[in-house]
Design an enzyme around this catalytic site. Structure first.
Site, PDB file in Angstrom:
ATOM      1  NE  ARG A 147      -3.669  -1.926   2.827  1.00  0.00           N
ATOM      2  CZ  ARG A 147      -3.437  -3.167   3.469  1.00  0.00           C
ATOM      3  NH1 ARG A 147      -2.460  -3.386   3.865  1.00  0.00           N
ATOM      4  NH2 ARG A 147      -4.351  -4.123   3.803  1.00  0.00           N
ATOM      5  CE  LYS A 171      -6.291  -0.381   4.617  1.00  0.00           C
ATOM      6  NZ  LYS A 171      -7.768  -0.572   3.877  1.00  0.00           N
ATOM      7  CG  HIS A 237      -4.624   0.883  -3.999  1.00  0.00           C
ATOM      8  ND1 HIS A 237      -4.067   0.650  -2.801  1.00  0.00           N
ATOM      9  CD2 HIS A 237      -5.984  -0.067  -3.922  1.00  0.00           C
ATOM     10  CE1 HIS A 237      -4.692  -0.250  -2.267  1.00  0.00           C
ATOM     11  NE2 HIS A 237      -5.967  -0.759  -2.754  1.00  0.00           N
ATOM     12  NE  ARG A 240      -3.018  -3.517  -1.160  1.00  0.00           N
ATOM     13  CZ  ARG A 240      -2.662  -4.106  -0.497  1.00  0.00           C
ATOM     14  NH1 ARG A 240      -1.248  -4.580  -0.442  1.00  0.00           N
ATOM     15  NH2 ARG A 240      -3.493  -4.730   0.383  1.00  0.00           N
ATOM     16  CG  HIS A 263      -6.523  -8.134   1.347  1.00  0.00           C
ATOM     17  ND1 HIS A 263      -6.937  -8.840   0.128  1.00  0.00           N
ATOM     18  CD2 HIS A 263      -6.414  -7.017   1.374  1.00  0.00           C
ATOM     19  CE1 HIS A 263      -6.784  -7.788  -0.726  1.00  0.00           C
ATOM     20  NE2 HIS A 263      -6.391  -6.651  -0.054  1.00  0.00           N
ATOM     21  CE1 TYR A 272      -6.567  -7.043  -7.154  1.00  0.00           C
ATOM     22  CE2 TYR A 272      -6.960  -7.926  -4.991  1.00  0.00           C
ATOM     23  CZ  TYR A 272      -6.555  -6.833  -5.697  1.00  0.00           C
ATOM     24  OH  TYR A 272      -6.342  -5.742  -5.416  1.00  0.00           O
TER      25      TYR A 272
END
Length: 295
Positions: A147, A171, A237, A240, A263, A272
């Site tokens: 990110r 995150k 992004h 990414r 994630h 994806y």
């Protein structure tokens, strides 16, 4: 404590204890400010006064005011997170959102670069004193799927170039170890040779030696894309997304891609698989005699 005070206390806990990013906290604050304005209008003095009917009225009003379905879903999510915390603290006895649902959101597939486009971008030579830094940034984005905030926050001590690894703070303050490809390793070594590699120093520096501004990276990427004549809007992004799509096309291992991206929920990664199917469908249309459409 007033509802506004409870919101401030919760947001402070998010930033302090849960290490939520300033961007995340700001998003929650904007959403919950809408709820507080609605409560003021209705003269509701506490969150306990809210119920499902009032929340439906609130969401419907925001929808009529022009808030998009995706934004409405995020608004509901922000409210739900706050109510859950207040319930844990014994400050709410019920869930005002029980049975309340927002409008369905059509999930938009992220745009990606194909292999040739990605190669052209990361290998572009911007020239001048920023060329080495730009190459290292682009190679690392595409190599490891970071990110923007993760790349900005990197320090040299987070990199193990001998082993081809980078330790990333993602995150929620979660740390993960991600491989770094050989081209990115070479670009990072070149950057380190140029500017030095003090362990506590940011890998990508702006003025005065501080970490580079995220906006600077966005602007540089857009400039390089224009120089390469790429027709798509290029942003961090996008690389990414491209990393994830290319990894899934090659490996088919959704769980591994989830771990690499950091994630928390594999459902986030599953988008994806749709990109991968689109790619396979194009191959099928081009190759199968019965699939070809007549001009």
């Amino acid at each position: 404590m007033t509802p506004a005070g409870q919101v401030d206390a919760w947001l402070g806990r998010l930033a302090g204890e849960r290490h939520a990013s300033p961007h995340t906290v700001a998003g929650y604050r904007r959403d919950l400010a809408k709820l507080l304005r609605y409560m003021d209008t209705e003269r509701l003095l506490s969150f306990e006064s809210l119920d499902a009917n009032r929340m439906r009225t609130f969401i419907a009003a925001e929808h009529r005011a022009g808030l998009a379905p995706k934004s409405l879903q995020r608004l509901l999510s922000s409210c739900r997170s706050l109510f859950r915390q207040l319930h844990r603290e014994g400050l709410m006895t019920h869930d005002p959102l029980l049975g309340v649902r927002g409008p369905k959101v059509r999930r938009k597939l992220p745009q990606v670069l194909d292999v040739d486009e990605a190669g052209a971008l990361v290998e572009s030579d911007s020239g001048g004193k920023l060329a080495v830094r730009d190459r290292a940034m682009l190679e690392l984005f595409y190599s490891s799927g970071l990110r923007l905030s993760e790349l900005v926050g990197l320090h040299w001590l987070d990199l193990n170039l001998d082993e081809g690894e980078v330790r990333v703070l993602g995150k929620g303050g979660k740390t993960r170890l991600v491989p770094v490809g050989r081209h990115a390793v070479a670009a990072l070594r070149a950057l380190g040779a140029e500017q030095g590699m003090p362990p506590e120093s940011p890998v990508f520096r702006g003025r005065g030696g501080a970490a580079i501004n995220p906006r600077t990276i966005q602007l540089r990427m857009n400039t390089l894309a224009l120089q390469q004549g790429l027709p798509k809007h290029i942003h961090p992004h996008l690389l990414r997304h491209t990393f994830a799509s290319h990894m899934l096309e090659s490996s088919g291992d959704l769980r591994a891609v989830q771990e690499l991206l950091g994630h928390a929920d594999i459902a986030t990664t599953q988008i994806y698989t749709h990109l991968d199917f689109q790619y396979l469908a194009k191959v099928y249309d081009a190759a199968h005699p019965r699939a070809r459409r007549k001009p």
